[in-house]
Each structure stands twice: as structure tokens, then as C-alpha cells.
Design a protein around this motif. Structure first.
Motif: not given
Length: 82
Positions: A61-65, A70-78
Motif C-alpha cells: 500500500q505504501a509503495a503503491l501510494s 509520483a504520477r500526478q501531473p505537475g509533480r516533478p519526476r525523480p
């Protein structure tokens, strides 16, 4: 049963899957480990709904969250170095 996934037994494209699954269920090594469908569904339904309570489920659950955030639009990718 998972999320109402069903393979229609009366369609040519799925007859081989039904024949294979029948053979698998009847194999002694598999038959000895099968539990009744109701018990199996009850045991795993929380996992399908992302509500499992085991340590493994909590980790997933933590990994999926984290992955979803991380996939949310506008959020910087690592940044990953290769």
C-alpha cells in the motif's frame, strides 16, 4: 472472481482456457491445496480492495501510494542516473 473477471465458457476463444483450468484444478498437486471459493474470496478480498492488514500488504500500500503520487501531473519526476 477477481473484479468480476470472467472468461465466457461458450465462446471459442476461451474454451482452451476453461479446458486448461479444469485440468489444473483436477491435478492432485493442485487439488490438495485448493480451499472452497467462498473462503478464498473472503481471505483475499481485502487485498483486492487495498485494505490488507498484513505487513506485506501495508508495504505494498505504501509503495503503491508513493508511485501514484509520483504520477500526478505537475509533480516533478525523480531523477535517475543510469
Amino acid at each position: 472472481h477477481y473484479r468480476d473477471l470472467a472468461f465466457p465458457a461458450d465462446e471459442d476463444a476461451f474454451r482452451r482456457i476453461h479446458k486448461w483450468w479444469t485440468a489444473v484444478e483436477q491435478h492432485p498437486a493442485v487439488a490438495a491445496t485448493l480451499v472452497c471459493r467462498d473462503r478464498l474470496v473472503a481471505s483475499y478480498s481485502d487485498y483486492a480492495l487495498n485494505k490488507g492488514t498484513s505487513e506485506y500488504a501495508k508495504g505494498m500500500q505504501a509503495a503503491l501510494s508513493s508511485a501514484a503520487r509520483a504520477r500526478q501531473p505537475g509533480r516533478p519526476r525523480p531523477h535517475v542516473s543510469i
